[in-house]
Design a protein around this motif. Structure first.
Motif, PDB file in Angstrom:
ATOM      1  N   GLY A  22       3.636 -26.437   6.104  1.00 25.28           N
ATOM      2  CA  GLY A  22       5.024 -26.649   5.682  1.00 25.28           C
ATOM      3  C   GLY A  22       5.332 -28.133   5.635  1.00 25.28           C
ATOM      4  N   THR A  23       6.590 -28.452   5.551  1.00 25.79           N
ATOM      5  CA  THR A  23       7.058 -29.844   5.572  1.00 25.79           C
ATOM      6  C   THR A  23       8.276 -29.940   6.476  1.00 25.79           C
ATOM      7  OG1 THR A  23       8.458 -29.517   3.620  1.00 25.79           O
ATOM      8  CG2 THR A  23       6.202 -30.329   3.241  1.00 25.79           C
ATOM      9  N   GLU A  24       8.450 -31.100   7.106  1.00 29.24           N
ATOM     10  CA  GLU A  24       9.601 -31.337   7.968  1.00 29.24           C
ATOM     11  C   GLU A  24      10.073 -32.775   7.801  1.00 29.24           C
ATOM     12  OE1 GLU A  24       9.704 -30.114  11.964  1.00 29.24           O
ATOM     13  OE2 GLU A  24       8.429 -28.343  11.673  1.00 29.24           O
ATOM     14  N   ARG A  25      11.322 -33.017   8.182  1.00 30.16           N
ATOM     15  CA  ARG A  25      11.869 -34.376   8.191  1.00 30.16           C
ATOM     16  C   ARG A  25      12.173 -34.772   9.621  1.00 30.16           C
ATOM     17  NH1 ARG A  25      13.142 -36.697   3.470  1.00 30.16           N
ATOM     18  NH2 ARG A  25      14.538 -38.187   4.508  1.00 30.16           N
ATOM     19  N   VAL A  26      11.666 -35.937  10.021  1.00 31.48           N
ATOM     20  CA  VAL A  26      11.876 -36.478  11.358  1.00 31.48           C
ATOM     21  C   VAL A  26      12.437 -37.888  11.208  1.00 31.48           C
ATOM     22  CG1 VAL A  26      10.810 -37.086  13.550  1.00 31.48           C
ATOM     23  CG2 VAL A  26       9.980 -35.088  12.280  1.00 31.48           C
ATOM     24  N   ASN A  27      13.648 -38.083  11.689  1.00 27.83           N
ATOM     25  CA  ASN A  27      14.308 -39.393  11.590  1.00 27.83           C
ATOM     26  C   ASN A  27      14.341 -39.901  10.146  1.00 27.83           C
ATOM     27  OD1 ASN A  27      14.700 -39.459  14.392  1.00 27.83           O
ATOM     28  ND2 ASN A  27      12.672 -40.397  14.711  1.00 27.83           N
ATOM     29  N   GLY A  28      14.600 -38.980   9.242  1.00 25.20           N
ATOM     30  CA  GLY A  28      14.710 -39.356   7.846  1.00 25.20           C
ATOM     31  C   GLY A  28      13.396 -39.507   7.124  1.00 25.20           C
ATOM     32  N   ALA A  73       7.357 -41.514   3.193  1.00 23.20           N
ATOM     33  CA  ALA A  73       6.884 -41.144   4.518  1.00 23.20           C
ATOM     34  C   ALA A  73       5.911 -42.153   5.085  1.00 23.20           C
ATOM     35  CB  ALA A  73       6.230 -39.770   4.466  1.00 23.20           C
ATOM     36  N   GLN A  74       5.509 -43.153   4.326  1.00 26.82           N
ATOM     37  CA  GLN A  74       4.468 -44.051   4.775  1.00 26.82           C
ATOM     38  C   GLN A  74       4.870 -44.867   5.996  1.00 26.82           C
ATOM     39  OE1 GLN A  74       5.248 -43.468   1.715  1.00 26.82           O
ATOM     40  NE2 GLN A  74       3.363 -42.778   0.726  1.00 26.82           N
ATOM     41  N   ASP A  75       6.159 -44.992   6.268  1.00 29.05           N
ATOM     42  CA  ASP A  75       6.582 -45.827   7.390  1.00 29.05           C
ATOM     43  C   ASP A  75       6.593 -45.059   8.704  1.00 29.05           C
ATOM     44  OD1 ASP A  75       6.923 -47.924   5.676  1.00 29.05           O
ATOM     45  OD2 ASP A  75       9.034 -47.435   5.254  1.00 29.05           O
ATOM     46  N   GLY A  76       6.332 -43.729   8.692  1.00 30.73           N
ATOM     47  CA  GLY A  76       6.361 -42.945   9.917  1.00 30.73           C
ATOM     48  C   GLY A  76       5.071 -43.086  10.705  1.00 30.73           C
ATOM     49  N   ALA A  77       5.074 -42.487  11.958  1.00 32.75           N
ATOM     50  CA  ALA A  77       3.868 -42.490  12.786  1.00 32.75           C
ATOM     51  C   ALA A  77       2.785 -41.681  12.098  1.00 32.75           C
ATOM     52  CB  ALA A  77       4.199 -41.904  14.153  1.00 32.75           C
ATOM     53  N   PRO A  78       1.491 -42.078  12.254  1.00 32.78           N
ATOM     54  CA  PRO A  78       0.420 -41.356  11.555  1.00 32.78           C
ATOM     55  C   PRO A  78       0.271 -39.904  12.030  1.00 32.78           C
ATOM     56  CG  PRO A  78      -0.481 -42.949  13.105  1.00 32.78           C
ATOM     57  CD  PRO A  78       0.989 -43.228  13.027  1.00 32.78           C
ATOM     58  N   LEU A  79       0.669 -39.585  13.295  1.00 34.62           N
ATOM     59  CA  LEU A  79       0.532 -38.214  13.790  1.00 34.62           C
ATOM     60  C   LEU A  79       1.593 -37.957  14.852  1.00 34.62           C
ATOM     61  CD1 LEU A  79      -1.124 -35.545  13.768  1.00 34.62           C
ATOM     62  CD2 LEU A  79      -2.467 -36.493  15.655  1.00 34.62           C
ATOM     63  N   LEU A  80       2.266 -36.834  14.725  1.00 35.69           N
ATOM     64  CA  LEU A  80       3.241 -36.386  15.714  1.00 35.69           C
ATOM     65  C   LEU A  80       2.866 -34.978  16.169  1.00 35.69           C
ATOM     66  CD1 LEU A  80       6.665 -37.475  14.159  1.00 35.69           C
ATOM     67  CD2 LEU A  80       5.344 -38.658  15.926  1.00 35.69           C
ATOM     68  N   LEU A  81       3.066 -34.677  17.469  1.00 32.59           N
ATOM     69  CA  LEU A  81       2.859 -33.338  18.029  1.00 32.59           C
ATOM     70  C   LEU A  81       4.143 -32.881  18.697  1.00 32.59           C
ATOM     71  CD1 LEU A  81      -0.693 -33.407  19.699  1.00 32.59           C
ATOM     72  CD2 LEU A  81      -0.040 -32.397  17.512  1.00 32.59           C
ATOM     73  N   ARG A  82       4.448 -31.588  18.523  1.00 32.63           N
ATOM     74  CA  ARG A  82       5.643 -31.025  19.120  1.00 32.63           C
ATOM     75  C   ARG A  82       5.332 -29.614  19.621  1.00 32.63           C
ATOM     76  NH1 ARG A  82      10.073 -30.569  14.948  1.00 32.63           N
ATOM     77  NH2 ARG A  82       8.918 -28.671  14.407  1.00 32.63           N
ATOM     78  N   VAL A  83       5.844 -29.260  20.813  1.00 30.37           N
ATOM     79  CA  VAL A  83       5.637 -27.937  21.414  1.00 30.37           C
ATOM     80  C   VAL A  83       6.979 -27.233  21.529  1.00 30.37           C
ATOM     81  CG1 VAL A  83       4.892 -26.665  23.453  1.00 30.37           C
ATOM     82  CG2 VAL A  83       3.593 -28.636  22.685  1.00 30.37           C
ATOM     83  N   ALA A  84       7.020 -25.967  21.128  1.00 31.42           N
ATOM     84  CA  ALA A  84       8.219 -25.147  21.272  1.00 31.42           C
ATOM     85  C   ALA A  84       7.837 -23.823  21.915  1.00 31.42           C
ATOM     86  CB  ALA A  84       8.863 -24.900  19.911  1.00 31.42           C
ATOM     87  N   VAL A  85       8.714 -23.315  22.793  1.00 31.02           N
ATOM     88  CA  VAL A  85       8.455 -22.075  23.519  1.00 31.02           C
ATOM     89  C   VAL A  85       9.588 -21.092  23.240  1.00 31.02           C
ATOM     90  CG1 VAL A  85       8.159 -21.017  25.784  1.00 31.02           C
ATOM     91  CG2 VAL A  85       7.192 -23.279  25.332  1.00 31.02           C
ATOM     92  N   SER A 121       9.835 -37.756   5.743  1.00 35.99           N
ATOM     93  CA  SER A 121       9.210 -36.472   5.401  1.00 35.99           C
ATOM     94  C   SER A 121       7.785 -36.434   5.940  1.00 35.99           C
ATOM     95  CB  SER A 121       9.204 -36.270   3.886  1.00 35.99           C
ATOM     96  OG  SER A 121      10.520 -36.151   3.387  1.00 35.99           O
ATOM     97  N   TYR A 122       7.443 -35.316   6.562  1.00 34.50           N
ATOM     98  CA  TYR A 122       6.115 -35.127   7.135  1.00 34.50           C
ATOM     99  C   TYR A 122       5.490 -33.848   6.573  1.00 34.50           C
ATOM    100  CZ  TYR A 122       6.707 -38.675  10.789  1.00 34.50           C
ATOM    101  OH  TYR A 122       6.860 -39.857  11.473  1.00 34.50           O
ATOM    102  N   ALA A 123       4.186 -33.922   6.342  1.00 32.01           N
ATOM    103  CA  ALA A 123       3.412 -32.698   6.126  1.00 32.01           C
ATOM    104  C   ALA A 123       3.161 -32.076   7.501  1.00 32.01           C
ATOM    105  CB  ALA A 123       2.094 -33.008   5.431  1.00 32.01           C
ATOM    106  N   ALA A 124       3.423 -30.799   7.631  1.00 27.18           N
ATOM    107  CA  ALA A 124       3.383 -30.158   8.953  1.00 27.18           C
ATOM    108  C   ALA A 124       2.469 -28.938   8.938  1.00 27.18           C
ATOM    109  CB  ALA A 124       4.792 -29.747   9.390  1.00 27.18           C
ATOM    110  N   LEU A 125       1.795 -28.721  10.056  1.00 21.92           N
ATOM    111  CA  LEU A 125       0.990 -27.521  10.300  1.00 21.92           C
ATOM    112  C   LEU A 125       1.433 -26.940  11.636  1.00 21.92           C
ATOM    113  CD1 LEU A 125      -2.611 -28.674   9.241  1.00 21.92           C
ATOM    114  CD2 LEU A 125      -1.077 -27.164   7.978  1.00 21.92           C
ATOM    115  N   GLN A 126       1.853 -25.681  11.612  1.00 28.88           N
ATOM    116  CA  GLN A 126       2.298 -25.007  12.829  1.00 28.88           C
ATOM    117  C   GLN A 126       1.249 -23.991  13.260  1.00 28.88           C
ATOM    118  OE1 GLN A 126       6.122 -23.247  12.077  1.00 28.88           O
ATOM    119  NE2 GLN A 126       7.232 -25.147  12.494  1.00 28.88           N
ATOM    120  N   HIS A 127       0.832 -24.087  14.537  1.00 29.68           N
ATOM    121  CA  HIS A 127      -0.143 -23.145  15.094  1.00 29.68           C
ATOM    122  C   HIS A 127       0.518 -22.374  16.229  1.00 29.68           C
ATOM    123  CE1 HIS A 127      -4.169 -21.595  15.783  1.00 29.68           C
ATOM    124  NE2 HIS A 127      -3.975 -21.756  17.083  1.00 29.68           N
TER     125      HIS A 127
END
Length: 355
Positions: free
Chosen positions: A81-87, A18-30, A89-95
């Motif tokens: 939780g954890t998620e995969r984005v473009n292959g 996962a080290q090659d991914g962006a340091p932080l991603l945000l996503r909104v779902a409704v 792996s990310y550590a994820a927190l959903q609020h």
């Protein structure tokens, strides 16, 4: 406790590759998507993701509407939780947020920006920033609804009322206490309509402040609004206590229906008779007259006794002196009692001197 353990694992364990991914991603779902209804609960989920680890827990921002009006519940839940984005792996927190649209029309949620301290590519802590685009919603009033203030949008709803005591024994001056309960799922108590107690003719109305209760059971919201009022009749005869009507709209079925409680018809009896003796209206002026007369009489008696004592005291004292010179102890004691009676009787009991 389990959430804390999972969050600690996310802080310590970096997903492989996962080290090659962006340091932080945000996503909104409704949820739900598309058109929503005024008063309907809308779930907004903000997900923060990092490829290494979260060094500190994120500080979740409030949602702000740049257009339209919304009601945002203060509490929110965070799930790791954890998620995969473009292959990757990310550590994820959903609020999660609970949002209610307060008026019909377009609603725009302003873009969200966050700054979080995360693990960098080399594993060392870094400050990372990310943002989201704005979120748009379209809210509508349910079909057939004319009074939004009396609207409940929920998958389930119930309204009941009760009155304490036997209304067949209602009397003038005695309170009749009525209770109204409104219960619904997937909404908040602050959105349940307030009771309209009315102003029945010949009745005084004393409402209590409403009691609002919200609780969550495995993600399902339960709302309860309880209101109480005391009706105090001021005259005998028939009285009608008003009923209530609420429009309940179920967003799942798209159906609206009226939920009502019927008015209460009460025949108020006259006030209960009392056994206490009442002073006639025409004789009330005699009470102060008798009180003043009694005081004057007591004063006259005290003055008469004082004059009597002054007139007889010299004679009583001479008799006491003669008895003392005679050497007769019994006669001297009787003369002493008589003299003390003359001086002290107005302030105490009369002395017995039968010796």
């Amino acid at each position: 406790m389990m959430r804390r353990v999972l969050f600690a694992l996310l802080l310590l364990a970096a997903p492989a590759g996962a080290q090659d991914g962006a340091p932080l991603l945000l996503r909104v779902a409704v949820t739900p998507q598309g058109q929503v209804w005024v008063g309907q609960r809308i779930e907004v989920t903000l997900t923060a993701m990092t490829p290494v680890r979260f060094v500190t827990p994120p500080s979740w921002p409030d949602l702000v509407a740049s257009q339209g009006r919304i009601i945002l519940l203060p509490e929110g839940s965070t799930i790791p939780g954890t998620e995969r984005v473009n292959g990757v792996s990310y550590a994820a927190l959903q609020h999660g947020y609970s949002v209610f649209v307060a008026e019909a029309g377009a609603v725009v949620l302003a873009p969200i920006e966050m700054s979080v301290r995360v693990g960098g590519a080399d594993g060392q802590p870094v400050d990372a920033r990310a943002g989201t685009a704005e979120t748009r919603l379209i809210a509508a009033v349910p079909p057939g609804v004319t009074d939004v203030g009396r609207l409940v949008v929920a998958p389930s709803f119930r309204m009941t009322d009760a009155i304490e005591g036997d209304t067949r024994e209602a009397r003038v001056g005695q309170a009749m206490v009525r209770t109204l309960r409104l219960e619904a799922d997937d909404t908040t108590a602050m959105l349940l309509p307030a009771a309209t107690w009315g102003s029945p003719d010949g009745v005084r109305v004393y409402p209590d402040p409403p009691v609002l209760q919200d609780r969550s059971d495995r993600g399902v919201f339960h709302a309860l609004r309880t209101e109480r009022v005391a009706y105090v009749p001021q005259r005998a005869g028939p009285v009608e206590l008003p009923g209530f009507s609420v429009t309940w709209f179920d967003p799942r079925s798209g159906r609206a229906r009226q939920v009502t409680v019927d008015p209460l018809h009460v025949d108020v009896l006259p006030a209960a008779a009392t056994t206490a003796t009442r002073t006639p209206e025409g004789g009330r002026w005699l009470l102060p007259f008798f009180a003043v007369a009694a005081l004057l009489l007591a004063g006259l008696l005290a003055w008469w006794w004082h004059r009597r004592a002054r007139r007889h005291e010299p004679s009583a004292f001479r008799m006491l002196a003669l008895a003392c010179r005679s050497g007769d102890a019994r006669a001297a004691l009787r003369a002493l009692y008589r003299w003390s009676d003359v001086l002290l009787a107005p302030r105490g009991a009369r002395t017995h001197h039968g010796l």
